[in-house]
Enzyme design. Structure first.
Site, short mmCIF file in Angstrom:
data_model
loop_
_atom_site.label_atom_id
_atom_site.label_comp_id
_atom_site.label_asym_id
_atom_site.label_seq_id
_atom_site.Cartn_x
_atom_site.Cartn_y
_atom_site.Cartn_z
N ASN A 139 26.19 25.93 102.04
CA ASN A 139 26.50 27.35 102.12
C ASN A 139 25.78 28.00 103.30
O ASN A 139 24.79 27.45 103.80
CB ASN A 139 26.06 28.05 100.83
CG ASN A 139 26.81 27.54 99.62
OD1 ASN A 139 28.04 27.56 99.59
ND2 ASN A 139 26.08 27.06 98.62
N CYS B 243 34.22 22.81 97.99
CA CYS B 243 34.78 24.04 98.54
C CYS B 243 36.25 23.76 98.80
O CYS B 243 36.60 22.92 99.62
CB CYS B 243 34.07 24.43 99.83
SG CYS B 243 34.85 25.82 100.65
N ASN C 1 32.64 26.37 89.27
CA ASN C 1 31.77 27.53 89.52
C ASN C 1 32.32 28.74 88.73
O ASN C 1 33.49 28.79 88.38
CB ASN C 1 31.67 27.81 91.02
CG ASN C 1 33.01 28.01 91.68
OD1 ASN C 1 34.04 27.73 91.08
ND2 ASN C 1 33.03 28.51 92.89
N ARG D 161 29.92 35.63 94.89
CA ARG D 161 28.48 35.83 94.64
C ARG D 161 27.68 35.36 95.83
O ARG D 161 27.96 34.30 96.40
CB ARG D 161 28.04 35.09 93.37
CG ARG D 161 28.22 33.62 93.41
CD ARG D 161 27.65 32.92 92.18
NE ARG D 161 28.11 31.53 92.18
CZ ARG D 161 27.64 30.59 91.39
NH1 ARG D 161 26.73 30.87 90.48
NH2 ARG D 161 28.10 29.36 91.45
N CYS E 146 39.06 32.55 98.76
CA CYS E 146 38.18 31.71 97.93
C CYS E 146 39.09 30.74 97.18
O CYS E 146 39.92 31.16 96.36
CB CYS E 146 37.38 32.57 96.96
SG CYS E 146 36.43 31.64 95.75
#
Lengths: 288, 288
Positions: free
Chosen positions: A82, A91, A165, A217, A225
């Site tokens: 990240n 991801c 997540n 977040r 996303c």
């Protein structure tokens, strides 16, 4: 006239629906990537700028005990970091960009490309038009799925999911309802989100087509996303019930994704992946 | 193993106190740079990302009638474009990065390097420690200099200046007074700023040292603004009066600049300039 200082670390910059990454090819597994370097690389003013870093390293050379055993199934490990320097399992947008690079560099053949991640091996498939589809696994309910999302004085019911997540998905009539998302939306109920949560606001345009905004977040409102798109489709299908289609077009601010839910609940995320620049970086200068 | 797709437009990425730029070397003057390309290049997610683009082109090949006559004084023209695609006359932080590139590429020798800009020729000087100093010209009062700056319900008296772009400088005791600068501060009096204004909040730490925040018109709060640093020093010196020092350290969020005011009013801006990456871009992919 030659280029200036072509020595240094090789890099590429790419994005999937404007979720952007710096790729660092490390075919010999020699690159020690610390948090400070990742932070400097991702800094959008003093570095190159990106949402994250994808180190491209042979799985057998990953030096991570949970990853190396995957080398029999996937030649390449997506070492995802990240922008804040922390490690990440997966991801959804990043793995497409990763596979685009492998194909273009001749490091993988396709159309099926397995990729080792900290979340296990993910199978990517390169479609005829260049779209790349990736198996994302299944979504599960967080707690009993009952959640709330709040911005200012306004509160929405939401669905709590793990992909894996955490996501809280609120279905809305109007995507502007939440206003400017400058601070993280509050999510409930108390105790459900000890590590924070990604929040999606989702408008169902018609069965098989939704439009969404996402607040990630630790990041803020973003243009895309991948796991959020998957969560949004799961929530939309639950809302529509038994007749809900399996395949959805998902419009995010950065473009269009395609999410397909299999009869066993596993989710496929598909979309574009673009490499826009390549060259060399002076990592020492970056972190000086 | 070779790099992927090394064809394309050559670029470098660099910054001065975190004011960052994409440089496009164009030694033959063949690059036609339209607004859409600049916008795509500067887009921080789908492009490379920068505050602006610096095309590096021989002054004699600039194809701009106000610039070509400068070719006798300066070999290289800094064709500066804002991130929104518009043309700009000058950029105090940009010209340092431009000169750093000329020196490293062997396109200029130094330590004195004249640079042609749409605002005329600026002389840069490379100091022994690598700091680059640039003549910025003199500041002049906007109107009679009396101005105001307002954020929410709070208003400050300010000094209105042109460097030559417009600035309103408010001296404050505490840089947090203005809070989060999400929207452009309001500047007065009415009619003074028809084209908008850059706003600086400046705290004088001691004579010769100030710390500032800047909100750039059309951009938002930024980590550095070269002409803003010059404006801040002019305002601080007027505030202190006859005993004010000529030379100031100016701390911006992105680092430290040095501003020196000559007895004739001309201002020299000095600071770091760093090149962090270089490579090739596929401009067609960017704007697709």
């Amino acid at each position: 006239m030659s280029d200036v200082g072509s020595a240094g670390q090789r890099f590429l910059k790419g994005h999937g629906t404007h979720n952007d990454f710096v790729l660092l090819p490390d075919v010999e597994g020699l690159l020690e990537l610390d948090a400070a370097t990742v932070i400097a690389l991702c800094d959008r003013h003093r570095g190159l700028g990106a949402d994250g870093v994808l180190r491209v390293v042979p799985t057998a050379l990953s030096l991570e005990q949970d990853v190396e055993p995957l080398s029999g199934e996937a030649d390449w490990f997506m070492d995802y970091r990240n922008a804040d320097g922390s490690l990440s399992e997966m991801c959804g947008n990043g793995v497409r960009v990763f596979v685009r690079y492998l194909i273009e560099a001749g490091l993988a053949v396709g159309p099926d490309v397995p990729v080792a991640t900290r979340g296990g091996v993910r199978l990517a498939h390169v479609e005829d038009d260049g779209t790349i589809a990736v198996e994302m696994g299944a979504a599960t309910l967080r707690g009993n799925g009952v959640a709330t999302v709040q911005v200012g004085d306004r509160q929405w019911p939401a669905l709590g999911l793990e992909v894996p997540n955490p996501h809280a998905v609120a279905l809305v009539d109007d995507l502007d309802e939440a206003g400017r998302l400058l601070d993280p939306p509050l999510a409930g109920p108390d105790g459900t989100w000890p590590d924070g949560v990604n929040v999606e606001f989702v408008r169902i345009d018609e069965p098989g087509h939704l439009t969404m905004r996402v607040f990630e977040r630790g990041v803020g409102e973003t243009r895309s996303c991948g796991t959020g798109a998957c969560a949004a489709v799961v929530a939309a299908r639950l809302h529509l019930g038994a007749d809900a289609p399996a395949r959805w077009d998902v419009d995010v601010p950065g473009g269009r994704l395609r999410v397909t839910v299999d009869s066993d609940g596993s989710i496929e995320l598909a979309g574009p992946a673009v490499l826009v620049a390549r060259g060399h970086l002076d990592l020492a200068t970056l972190t000086a």
